[in-house]
Design a protein around this motif. Structure first.
Motif, PDB file in Angstrom:
ATOM      1  N   LEU A   1      27.514  42.690  24.328  1.00 50.72           N
ATOM      2  CA  LEU A   1      27.552  42.573  25.794  1.00 50.72           C
ATOM      3  C   LEU A   1      28.918  42.953  26.355  1.00 50.72           C
ATOM      4  CD1 LEU A   1      25.749  39.124  26.302  1.00 50.72           C
ATOM      5  CD2 LEU A   1      24.770  41.402  26.609  1.00 50.72           C
ATOM      6  N   GLY A   2      29.953  42.893  25.482  1.00 51.27           N
ATOM      7  CA  GLY A   2      31.292  43.230  25.958  1.00 51.27           C
ATOM      8  C   GLY A   2      32.319  42.135  25.710  1.00 51.27           C
ATOM      9  N   TYR A   3      31.999  41.205  24.829  1.00 45.77           N
ATOM     10  CA  TYR A   3      32.964  40.151  24.478  1.00 45.77           C
ATOM     11  C   TYR A   3      33.567  40.472  23.122  1.00 45.77           C
ATOM     12  CZ  TYR A   3      30.973  37.893  28.485  1.00 45.77           C
ATOM     13  OH  TYR A   3      30.568  37.653  29.767  1.00 45.77           O
ATOM     14  N   THR A   4      34.798  40.010  22.894  1.00 45.20           N
ATOM     15  CA  THR A   4      35.437  40.347  21.631  1.00 45.20           C
ATOM     16  C   THR A   4      34.980  39.389  20.537  1.00 45.20           C
ATOM     17  OG1 THR A   4      37.343  38.879  21.913  1.00 45.20           O
ATOM     18  CG2 THR A   4      37.509  41.085  22.893  1.00 45.20           C
ATOM     19  N   PRO A   5      34.968  39.839  19.290  1.00 42.54           N
ATOM     20  CA  PRO A   5      34.614  38.919  18.189  1.00 42.54           C
ATOM     21  C   PRO A   5      35.521  37.688  18.179  1.00 42.54           C
ATOM     22  CG  PRO A   5      34.691  41.193  17.407  1.00 42.54           C
ATOM     23  CD  PRO A   5      35.232  41.211  18.807  1.00 42.54           C
ATOM     24  N   GLU A   6      36.808  37.881  18.567  1.00 46.38           N
ATOM     25  CA  GLU A   6      37.739  36.747  18.577  1.00 46.38           C
ATOM     26  C   GLU A   6      37.330  35.716  19.624  1.00 46.38           C
ATOM     27  OE1 GLU A   6      38.677  40.004  18.699  1.00 46.38           O
ATOM     28  OE2 GLU A   6      39.307  40.132  16.607  1.00 46.38           O
ATOM     29  N   GLU A   7      36.920  36.197  20.808  1.00 45.43           N
ATOM     30  CA  GLU A   7      36.484  35.260  21.849  1.00 45.43           C
ATOM     31  C   GLU A   7      35.251  34.474  21.397  1.00 45.43           C
ATOM     32  OE1 GLU A   7      37.181  37.044  26.277  1.00 45.43           O
ATOM     33  OE2 GLU A   7      35.937  38.271  24.953  1.00 45.43           O
ATOM     34  N   VAL A   8      34.310  35.184  20.808  1.00 44.39           N
ATOM     35  CA  VAL A   8      33.070  34.527  20.366  1.00 44.39           C
ATOM     36  C   VAL A   8      33.387  33.490  19.299  1.00 44.39           C
ATOM     37  CG1 VAL A   8      30.821  34.897  19.255  1.00 44.39           C
ATOM     38  CG2 VAL A   8      31.663  36.540  20.956  1.00 44.39           C
ATOM     39  N   ALA A   9      34.262  33.874  18.340  1.00 48.37           N
ATOM     40  CA  ALA A   9      34.610  32.945  17.259  1.00 48.37           C
ATOM     41  C   ALA A   9      35.317  31.714  17.809  1.00 48.37           C
ATOM     42  CB  ALA A   9      35.488  33.662  16.229  1.00 48.37           C
ATOM     43  N   LEU A  10      36.212  31.932  18.767  1.00 52.56           N
ATOM     44  CA  LEU A  10      36.955  30.805  19.334  1.00 52.56           C
ATOM     45  C   LEU A  10      36.009  29.821  20.034  1.00 52.56           C
ATOM     46  CD1 LEU A  10      40.279  31.068  21.293  1.00 52.56           C
ATOM     47  CD2 LEU A  10      38.396  29.755  22.242  1.00 52.56           C
ATOM     48  N   VAL A  11      35.103  30.376  20.819  1.00 54.23           N
ATOM     49  CA  VAL A  11      34.153  29.528  21.562  1.00 54.23           C
ATOM     50  C   VAL A  11      33.293  28.728  20.579  1.00 54.23           C
ATOM     51  CG1 VAL A  11      32.049  29.654  22.957  1.00 54.23           C
ATOM     52  CG2 VAL A  11      34.102  30.901  23.675  1.00 54.23           C
ATOM     53  N   LYS A  12      32.779  29.390  19.561  1.00 55.95           N
ATOM     54  CA  LYS A  12      31.922  28.695  18.600  1.00 55.95           C
ATOM     55  C   LYS A  12      32.699  27.616  17.846  1.00 55.95           C
ATOM     56  CE  LYS A  12      29.154  30.992  15.959  1.00 55.95           C
ATOM     57  NZ  LYS A  12      28.637  32.050  15.049  1.00 55.95           N
ATOM     58  N   ARG A  13      33.936  27.950  17.504  1.00 60.35           N
ATOM     59  CA  ARG A  13      34.754  26.971  16.758  1.00 60.35           C
ATOM     60  C   ARG A  13      34.968  25.711  17.591  1.00 60.35           C
ATOM     61  NH1 ARG A  13      38.477  30.313  15.456  1.00 60.35           N
ATOM     62  NH2 ARG A  13      40.058  29.691  16.989  1.00 60.35           N
ATOM     63  N   ARG A  14      35.266  25.912  18.863  1.00 59.43           N
ATOM     64  CA  ARG A  14      35.529  24.744  19.718  1.00 59.43           C
ATOM     65  C   ARG A  14      34.279  23.866  19.851  1.00 59.43           C
ATOM     66  NH1 ARG A  14      40.106  23.733  21.890  1.00 59.43           N
ATOM     67  NH2 ARG A  14      41.716  25.320  22.047  1.00 59.43           N
ATOM     68  N   VAL A  15      33.138  24.501  19.967  1.00 59.13           N
ATOM     69  CA  VAL A  15      31.892  23.721  20.070  1.00 59.13           C
ATOM     70  C   VAL A  15      31.650  22.954  18.772  1.00 59.13           C
ATOM     71  CG1 VAL A  15      29.370  23.870  20.273  1.00 59.13           C
ATOM     72  CG2 VAL A  15      30.829  25.284  21.748  1.00 59.13           C
ATOM     73  N   ASN A  16      31.811  23.645  17.659  1.00 61.04           N
ATOM     74  CA  ASN A  16      31.375  23.061  16.386  1.00 61.04           C
ATOM     75  C   ASN A  16      32.382  22.103  15.767  1.00 61.04           C
ATOM     76  OD1 ASN A  16      28.724  24.108  16.165  1.00 61.04           O
ATOM     77  ND2 ASN A  16      29.660  26.127  16.026  1.00 61.04           N
ATOM     78  N   GLN A  17      33.592  22.067  16.314  1.00 64.28           N
ATOM     79  CA  GLN A  17      34.549  21.069  15.833  1.00 64.28           C
ATOM     80  C   GLN A  17      34.471  19.775  16.637  1.00 64.28           C
ATOM     81  OE1 GLN A  17      38.232  23.238  16.042  1.00 64.28           O
ATOM     82  NE2 GLN A  17      38.081  23.944  13.917  1.00 64.28           N
ATOM     83  N   THR A  18      33.621  19.733  17.648  1.00 66.91           N
ATOM     84  CA  THR A  18      33.687  18.596  18.573  1.00 66.91           C
ATOM     85  C   THR A  18      32.332  17.914  18.821  1.00 66.91           C
ATOM     86  OG1 THR A  18      33.440  20.132  20.437  1.00 66.91           O
ATOM     87  CG2 THR A  18      35.690  19.504  19.824  1.00 66.91           C
ATOM     88  N   HIS A  19      31.360  18.156  17.963  1.00 66.73           N
ATOM     89  CA  HIS A  19      30.059  17.511  18.194  1.00 66.73           C
ATOM     90  C   HIS A  19      30.192  15.988  18.239  1.00 66.73           C
ATOM     91  CE1 HIS A  19      27.383  20.944  18.256  1.00 66.73           C
ATOM     92  NE2 HIS A  19      28.074  21.468  17.259  1.00 66.73           N
ATOM     93  N   TYR A  20      31.082  15.440  17.429  1.00 71.73           N
ATOM     94  CA  TYR A  20      31.239  13.977  17.390  1.00 71.73           C
ATOM     95  C   TYR A  20      31.617  13.403  18.750  1.00 71.73           C
ATOM     96  CZ  TYR A  20      36.293  14.560  17.547  1.00 71.73           C
ATOM     97  OH  TYR A  20      37.564  14.869  17.958  1.00 71.73           O
ATOM     98  N   LYS A  21      32.294  14.213  19.588  1.00 68.98           N
ATOM     99  CA  LYS A  21      32.728  13.686  20.884  1.00 68.98           C
ATOM    100  C   LYS A  21      31.569  13.575  21.870  1.00 68.98           C
ATOM    101  CE  LYS A  21      36.955  14.608  22.474  1.00 68.98           C
ATOM    102  NZ  LYS A  21      38.195  15.356  22.902  1.00 68.98           N
ATOM    103  N   ARG A  22      30.461  14.172  21.529  1.00 68.69           N
ATOM    104  CA  ARG A  22      29.293  14.132  22.422  1.00 68.69           C
ATOM    105  C   ARG A  22      28.228  13.139  21.930  1.00 68.69           C
ATOM    106  NH1 ARG A  22      31.161  19.403  22.304  1.00 68.69           N
ATOM    107  NH2 ARG A  22      29.897  19.927  20.487  1.00 68.69           N
ATOM    108  N   HIS A  23      28.601  12.307  20.990  1.00 70.64           N
ATOM    109  CA  HIS A  23      27.649  11.345  20.443  1.00 70.64           C
ATOM    110  C   HIS A  23      28.260   9.952  20.372  1.00 70.64           C
ATOM    111  CE1 HIS A  23      24.407  14.028  19.055  1.00 70.64           C
ATOM    112  NE2 HIS A  23      25.367  14.921  18.935  1.00 70.64           N
TER     113      HIS A  23
END
Lengths: 283, 286
Positions: free
Chosen positions: A235-257
């Motif tokens: 779509l036009g996003y960089t692999p680094e941006e996608v990786a950063l976004v996914k990392r932030r989501v997946n390191q913080t699931h505990y904060k949403r439970h």
């Protein structure tokens, strides 16, 4: 000539803001009334999320039924307090100021080596303490102001910003909060300033996160819907941006439970024994 | 003319007694309207999202009937038909059920147990409920009718079967959390209208959709109840999100001429035997 780059596929975040505002007002009213409350309390930081929450609460409950709190620390930006006053005035809500400096410094003085980051978290938790105490004083339910982007990134102080029992903005990305803010008439200087938690001098959200909200939100929406990385990059996003976004989501699931509980039975709460939070019986 | 009232009500979660009283007050307020059939949304006595609480709150069909029949006898001189969605307990099984009650008459005329239990996204019905296995139309004081519950109606084959069985009206109790806020109305509300118009227009029958309202821990039940006529037109539409009563007259006399001019159902009956072997093959390969 100025070059403006569009945000690819941003239209997936488009909302009909009059419809959203109306639904969120109804949500606030019904969730408060269902818990036996007529009034709400909103901690107003001067930022756009709490401004939108205050506007929705005033429309839902009437400005006279909303308590706005400004909770500055001596290190907070003076602009934050000024913007809190501006927002309260715009939506006709009386603003009460409680300076949290003594609460925070009382602890900090006994804590040699406390870092700015730790102190920032203490500030956020001090604000939570004041908000819940004011809830008791006014019999007014605290309204949360956290948006979906910061919830997904875990970009909030745990057991502070996420603690209010009712949160109208929690399923709106930051981009959508900006859109709703414009519809609700939040002053321009608040909608268009760089977002900041204002827990450390000079802090901005996007510098902390390493990605622009408007781009992160489109990546998040596609990621949550299951699109593979290559599609999002396409779509036009960089692999680094996608990786950063996914990392932030997946390191913080505990904060949403809720906290992890050791399960030793077949009646473990929220694991086997499942009831929605609004469950009652006639008894 | 058969006067219908669609009661787009907001239950309090789990408060069966209060919710039935609320329904009764709403019905009594309509006494001057001379209503023949009242339609109440899916899971109204308890609210929709119960998770495991369905085991505590499900009612036996006779229990629900007894509660409403006793009240009806006290307040009404003539029968009142009531379509109502509720969680049903039958021995050790639990169903998402719609009952057709002829209060002051035959009592429980028919019950439909939801077949398509949504278990995806925000929904988790099949974890807590059993599937129904039957879809049959039935005879009321006013003609042939069928009941479908929420997702049952999102598969248009169910309405087709009901139409082939002779249904002149399909009652659809639903509970539909609002989602898709990109347009003037929530996307699910628009979908409901599209479906109701398509089904009623294709088969030349009436569709009466009664949809729950209220915030269930943030899930905003969307309302938007409606009644669609045999030419695919919306005869009346309730607002979104708020409690409302929708009153509309159903005219069974309109159905034969509409079906004569637009004989889709007759054509289906003629053509179905030709395509049925293909359908059977598909089913056998599932």
């Amino acid at each position: 000539m100025k070059v403006v780059h569009g945000v690819p596929n941003h239209e997936v975040l488009d909302l009909d803001y009059p419809l959203v505002a109306s639904a969120l007002e109804r949500f606030i009213r019904e969730e408060l009334h269902g818990r036996g409350f007529e009034k709400g309390v909103v901690a107003v930081s001067g930022g756009v999320d709490s401004a939108v929450t205050l506007a929705l609460a005033a429309r839902a409950l009437g400005p006279e039924n909303v308590h706005a709190l400004s909770l500055p620390h001596r290190d907070s930006s003076p602009e934050s307090s000024a913007h809190a006053r501006l927002v309260a005035k715009r939506f006709g809500v009386e603003l009460e100021t409680v300076d949290i400096t003594h609460m925070v410094e009382g602890y900090a003085e006994q804590t040699p080596g406390i870092t700015p980051r730790r102190k920032g978290n203490v500030m956020a938790r001090a604000r939570m303490i004041v908000t819940f105490d004011k809830s008791e004083q006014y019999r007014a339910l605290p309204l949360g102001t956290g948006n979906k982007t910061e919830r997904l990134f875990g970009y909030f102080t745990w057991h502070a910003d996420d603690s209010p029992p009712v949160n109208p903005l929690g399923d709106l990305y930051k981009t959508q909060v900006w859109g709703l803010a414009e519809y609700l008439g939040v002053p321009d200087e608040i909608v268009h300033k760089p977002p900041t938690a204002d827990l450390e001098p000079g802090q901005t959200d996007e510098a902390d996160l390493g990605v622009r909200y408007r781009r992160a939100d489109v990546i998040l929406e596609h990621y949550l819907k299951g699109y593979p990385d290559a599609y999002i990059v396409g779509l036009g996003y960089t692999p680094e941006e996608v990786a950063l976004v996914k990392r932030r989501v997946n390191q913080t699931h505990y904060k949403r439970h809720l906290p992890a509980v050791a399960i030793v039975s077949s009646t473990a709460i929220n694991e086997f024994y499942l009831r929605p939070l609004d469950f009652h019986t006639d008894d | 003319m058969v006067r219908h009232a669609l009661l787009q009500l907001k239950p309090q979660k789990g408060r069966i007694h209060r919710n039935l009283e609320h329904l009764q007050r709403a019905l009594l307020a309509l006494r001057d309207e001379d209503v023949d059939v009242a339609v109440v949304p899916e899971a109204y006595p308890t609210g929709y999202f119960l998770q495991g609480g369905v085991r505590e709150l499900a009612l036996e069909a006779t229990e629900l009937e007894d509660r409403l029949a006793g009240w009806h006898a006290e307040h009404y001189q003539k029968p009142l038909d009531l379509v109502i969605g509720f969680y049903e307990r039958d021995g050790g099984s639990y169903y998402n059920t719609a009952a057709y009650l002829e209060l002051g008459g035959r009592g429980l005329v028919h019950r439909h147990r939801k077949i398509f239990l949504p278990t995806y996204g925000v929904f988790d019905e099949e974890r807590f409920l059993d599937r129904g296995h039957e879809l049959t139309s039935f005879t009321t004081r006013f003609g042939r009718a069928a009941m479908l519950i929420c997702e049952d109606f999102w598969h248009t084959v169910t309405a087709t079967i009901a139409a082939l069985q002779g249904a002149e009206i399909i009652y659809v109790p639903s509970a539909s959390p609002a989602r898709g806020f990109g347009g003037r109305a929530p996307a699910n509300v628009e979908r409901w209208e599209t479906l109701a118009r398509a089904v009623s227009g294709e088969h030349g029958l009436y569709v009466a959709l009664a949809s729950l309202v209220g915030s269930e821990a943030g899930k905003l039940m969307s309302g938007g109840s409606l009644i669609a006529g045999p030419e695919g037109e919306v005869l009346a539409r309730a607002p979104e999100f708020e409690e409302a009563v929708l009153i509309a007259d159903v005219d069974p006399g309109r159905i034969p001429p509409v079906r004569y001019d637009n004989p889709m159902l007759a054509d289906l009956k003629a053509g179905l035997p030709l395509i049925f072997p293909e359908l059977r093959k598909v089913v056998e390969e599932l």
